[in-house]
Enzyme design. Sequence first.
Site, PDB file in Angstrom:
ATOM      1  N   LYS A 153       0.907  -1.159   0.000  1.00  7.71           N
ATOM      2  CA  LYS A 153       0.000   0.000   0.000  1.00  7.71           C
ATOM      3  C   LYS A 153       0.944   1.207   0.000  1.00  7.71           C
ATOM      4  O   LYS A 153       1.535   1.556   1.025  1.00  7.71           O
ATOM      5  CB  LYS A 153      -0.910  -0.009   1.238  1.00  7.71           C
ATOM      6  CG  LYS A 153      -1.906   1.148   1.246  1.00  7.71           C
ATOM      7  CD  LYS A 153      -1.290   2.340   1.932  1.00  7.71           C
ATOM      8  CE  LYS A 153      -2.120   3.572   1.916  1.00  7.71           C
ATOM      9  NZ  LYS A 153      -1.899   4.452   0.776  1.00  7.71           N
ATOM     10  N   GLU A 227       9.409   2.190  10.845  1.00  9.03           N
ATOM     11  CA  GLU A 227      10.477   3.163  10.545  1.00  9.03           C
ATOM     12  C   GLU A 227       9.804   4.520  10.482  1.00  9.03           C
ATOM     13  O   GLU A 227       9.114   4.838   9.506  1.00  9.03           O
ATOM     14  CB  GLU A 227      11.114   2.850   9.184  1.00  9.03           C
ATOM     15  CG  GLU A 227      11.686   1.463   9.050  1.00  9.03           C
ATOM     16  CD  GLU A 227      12.988   1.266   9.793  1.00  9.03           C
ATOM     17  OE1 GLU A 227      13.413   2.193  10.510  1.00  9.03           O
ATOM     18  OE2 GLU A 227      13.559   0.181   9.678  1.00  9.03           O
ATOM     19  N   CYS A 261      13.987  10.958   6.086  1.00 16.28           N
ATOM     20  CA  CYS A 261      13.883  10.693   7.527  1.00 16.28           C
ATOM     21  C   CYS A 261      15.242  10.829   8.184  1.00 16.28           C
ATOM     22  O   CYS A 261      15.349  11.274   9.310  1.00 16.28           O
ATOM     23  CB  CYS A 261      13.308   9.307   7.761  1.00 16.28           C
ATOM     24  SG  CYS A 261      14.198   8.027   6.879  1.00 16.28           S
ATOM     25  N   GLU A 358      10.051  17.536  13.870  1.00 17.15           N
ATOM     26  CA  GLU A 358      10.737  17.113  12.650  1.00 17.15           C
ATOM     27  C   GLU A 358      10.464  18.153  11.554  1.00 17.15           C
ATOM     28  O   GLU A 358       9.312  18.519  11.330  1.00 17.15           O
ATOM     29  CB  GLU A 358      10.210  15.750  12.200  1.00 17.15           C
ATOM     30  CG  GLU A 358      10.873  15.257  10.921  1.00 17.15           C
ATOM     31  CD  GLU A 358      10.315  13.932  10.421  1.00 17.15           C
ATOM     32  OE1 GLU A 358       9.114  13.670  10.598  1.00 17.15           O
ATOM     33  OE2 GLU A 358      11.099  13.166   9.833  1.00 17.15           O
TER      34      GLU A 358
HETATM   35  P1  NAP Z   1       2.674   9.360   6.256  1.00 16.22           P
HETATM   36  O1  NAP Z   1       1.681  10.422   6.081  1.00 16.22           O
HETATM   37  O2  NAP Z   1       2.759   8.672   7.560  1.00 16.22           O
HETATM   38  O3  NAP Z   1       2.358   8.300   5.088  1.00 16.22           O
HETATM   39  C1  NAP Z   1       3.114   7.118   4.927  1.00 16.22           C
HETATM   40  C2  NAP Z   1       2.196   5.993   4.467  1.00 16.22           C
HETATM   41  O4  NAP Z   1       1.242   5.701   5.481  1.00 16.22           O
HETATM   42  C3  NAP Z   1       1.387   6.340   3.226  1.00 16.22           C
HETATM   43  O5  NAP Z   1       1.239   5.164   2.465  1.00 16.22           O
HETATM   44  C4  NAP Z   1       0.051   6.793   3.804  1.00 16.22           C
HETATM   45  O6  NAP Z   1      -1.018   6.611   2.918  1.00 16.22           O
HETATM   46  C5  NAP Z   1      -0.070   5.861   4.996  1.00 16.22           C
HETATM   47  N1  NAP Z   1      -0.862   6.404   6.103  1.00 16.22           N
HETATM   48  C6  NAP Z   1      -0.968   7.707   6.495  1.00 16.22           C
HETATM   49  N2  NAP Z   1      -1.746   7.798   7.596  1.00 16.22           N
HETATM   50  C7  NAP Z   1      -2.106   6.522   7.908  1.00 16.22           C
HETATM   51  C8  NAP Z   1      -2.911   5.959   8.936  1.00 16.22           C
HETATM   52  N3  NAP Z   1      -3.457   6.713   9.891  1.00 16.22           N
HETATM   53  N4  NAP Z   1      -3.103   4.629   8.949  1.00 16.22           N
HETATM   54  C9  NAP Z   1      -2.541   3.847   8.006  1.00 16.22           C
HETATM   55  N5  NAP Z   1      -1.766   4.310   7.014  1.00 16.22           N
HETATM   56  C10 NAP Z   1      -1.534   5.633   6.967  1.00 16.22           C
HETATM   57  O7  NAP Z   1       4.146   9.849   5.942  1.00 16.22           O
HETATM   58  P2  NAP Z   1       4.667  10.645   4.676  1.00 16.22           P
HETATM   59  O8  NAP Z   1       4.219  12.068   4.793  1.00 16.22           O
HETATM   60  O9  NAP Z   1       4.308   9.902   3.437  1.00 16.22           O
HETATM   61  O10 NAP Z   1       6.251  10.543   4.869  1.00 16.22           O
HETATM   62  C11 NAP Z   1       6.949  11.429   5.680  1.00 16.22           C
HETATM   63  C12 NAP Z   1       7.235  10.821   7.043  1.00 16.22           C
HETATM   64  O11 NAP Z   1       7.822   9.537   6.911  1.00 16.22           O
HETATM   65  C13 NAP Z   1       8.243  11.631   7.817  1.00 16.22           C
HETATM   66  O12 NAP Z   1       7.855  11.694   9.159  1.00 16.22           O
HETATM   67  C14 NAP Z   1       9.520  10.813   7.676  1.00 16.22           C
HETATM   68  O13 NAP Z   1      10.467  11.038   8.678  1.00 16.22           O
HETATM   69  C15 NAP Z   1       8.999   9.446   7.678  1.00 16.22           C
HETATM   70  N6  NAP Z   1       9.958   8.524   7.030  1.00 16.22           N
HETATM   71  C16 NAP Z   1      10.645   7.652   7.800  1.00 16.22           C
HETATM   72  C17 NAP Z   1      11.589   6.814   7.237  1.00 16.22           C
HETATM   73  C18 NAP Z   1      12.375   5.827   8.067  1.00 16.22           C
HETATM   74  O14 NAP Z   1      12.993   4.943   7.502  1.00 16.22           O
HETATM   75  N7  NAP Z   1      12.382   5.949   9.372  1.00 16.22           N
HETATM   76  C19 NAP Z   1      11.813   6.867   5.860  1.00 16.22           C
HETATM   77  C20 NAP Z   1      11.080   7.787   5.110  1.00 16.22           C
HETATM   78  C21 NAP Z   1      10.150   8.609   5.698  1.00 16.22           C
HETATM   79  P3  NAP Z   1      -1.660   7.866   2.115  1.00 16.22           P
HETATM   80  O15 NAP Z   1      -0.581   8.421   1.267  1.00 16.22           O
HETATM   81  O16 NAP Z   1      -2.750   7.220   1.354  1.00 16.22           O
HETATM   82  O17 NAP Z   1      -2.124   8.826   3.160  1.00 16.22           O
END
Ligand code: NAP
Length: 457
Positions: A153, A227, A261, A358
């Site tokens: 997903k 992550e 991240c 962040e």
């Molecule tokens: P995000 O909003 O959390 O979205 C990530 C994924 O989760 C997307 O597929 C999103 O789907 C889904 N999602 C969002 N809310 C959800 C919920 N309540 N329940 C289930 N699934 C959910 O994050 P992002 O804005 O795409 O990415 C940025 C964040 O990711 C930053 O905080 C960054 O630090 C973190 N990150 C961490 C790493 C690591 O390895 N630690 C690597 C990269 C990024 P939709 O798009 O359909 O909403």
Amino acid sequence: MITSFNPATEAILAEYEEYGNDQVEKCLARAAQAQVQWARTPLAERLALFGHAARVLRERKDELALLITLEMGKPLAESLGEIEKSAWNFEVYAQAAPGFLADTVVPSGASDSRIVYDPIGLVLAVMPWNYPFWQVMRAAAPVFAGGNGLVLKHASNVPQCALAMQDVFRQAGFPSGLFTTLLVGSGRVASLIQDRRIAAVTFTGSTPAGRSIAATAGQALKKQVLELGGSDPFIVLADADVDAAATAAVKARFQNTGQSCIAAKRFIVEDAIADRFVDVFCELTRKLVVGNPMDAASTQGSMAKRSLRDELHAQVVASVKEGARLLIGGKAIDSPGAFYQPTVLDHVTPGMTAAREETFGPAAAILRVANATQAVEVANGTPFGLGAALWTGNADLARKLSREIQAGAVFINGIVASDPRLPFGGTKESGYGRELGILGLHEFTNIKTVWTGPARA
Ligand code: NAP
């Protein structure tokens, strides 16, 4: 509707109907069937396909990199690098997996005691858009090596990348369904986790989404790797090579248009060399070229979404109000697209927004400290614990401090990076579990003890 949208031009590229119940059901059934066959396939045969995956990625690198840039706005050269790294990842696992999956024999007297690593089934991968290929491929290689299948997903803003990856595996000869993309929104994730065919979940994304996924997976008693977000410190001590540190710091903050991240987000610099560090950092930041990500001259593209740009801007404005000194940037660029000026904030203190939260974009926060002890205190003073960089000429001190820093990885005199040979992950609110390396492979296996007593005569 899931929309593929170019954040640099604001043009709609494609639109997809979300998969309905019947389609999701069909995909899961096919994925489960493919996984059962795959788990029975000898490891050497499984790994032979990894070479094909690497080859297909390289053959199609221009087309795939273009999709990345079109859907999330990073410069094309960085997208090409992402495809190359994804290909390399498969080669690393093809070579290392036999050793990683070999039985571990445990000395135990007359018995034969060993740990074996069995497949666990289908792993649901909920993934972010910032490295739309790499994030998925770094999960897929160990999952497949372990005899499992992967149901993706992906983030809703990168549907073309998600579909292209499915096609890469088809072309590389992987069983149909072993890698399955589901075009669904985040509202569907809970029911997927609860589905009996899903054995485990790997999530990369924000901390709030991670909490929600962890709660659902916990309730369903399914293994999770999380992550999450980070606010990585980049510590520069007085005895460091300051110019080298500042040069690396600019890359560590602004690559991927700051949306990583493990991007360095807080530059924690000893007072004695802080002015020199800031001078070099600012000089190099001024040389960054923000522009059309398709243009080879651009070193910084568009941010992936206008909403994220506005959030970053609000953090910058709040930090300045709280007393930070704005040295460079601090504004959205007045043009179509989600462009933001490379921004440097100096004299940030731990309570300010840019240090507490962040910052997921091109804004650097510089915090000045009196000594190494205070540097580590400040570094540890957030709920996050993903990566950390430490710059010093004193190797003994570096090793000592590396054990005091609360992070999943400490890079000494270098930039924090993911590497398929090394475990990757966080501590505290940056998540738990590990991807990559041997530990990343073992996360999604059934680690089974097999004890054999002496056979009776
Ligand atoms: P995000 O909003 O959390 O979205 C990530 C994924 O989760 C997307 O597929 C999103 O789907 C889904 N999602 C969002 N809310 C959800 C919920 N309540 N329940 C289930 N699934 C959910 O994050 P992002 O804005 O795409 O990415 C940025 C964040 O990711 C930053 O905080 C960054 O630090 C973190 N990150 C961490 C790493 C690591 O390895 N630690 C690597 C990269 C990024 P939709 O798009 O359909 O909403």
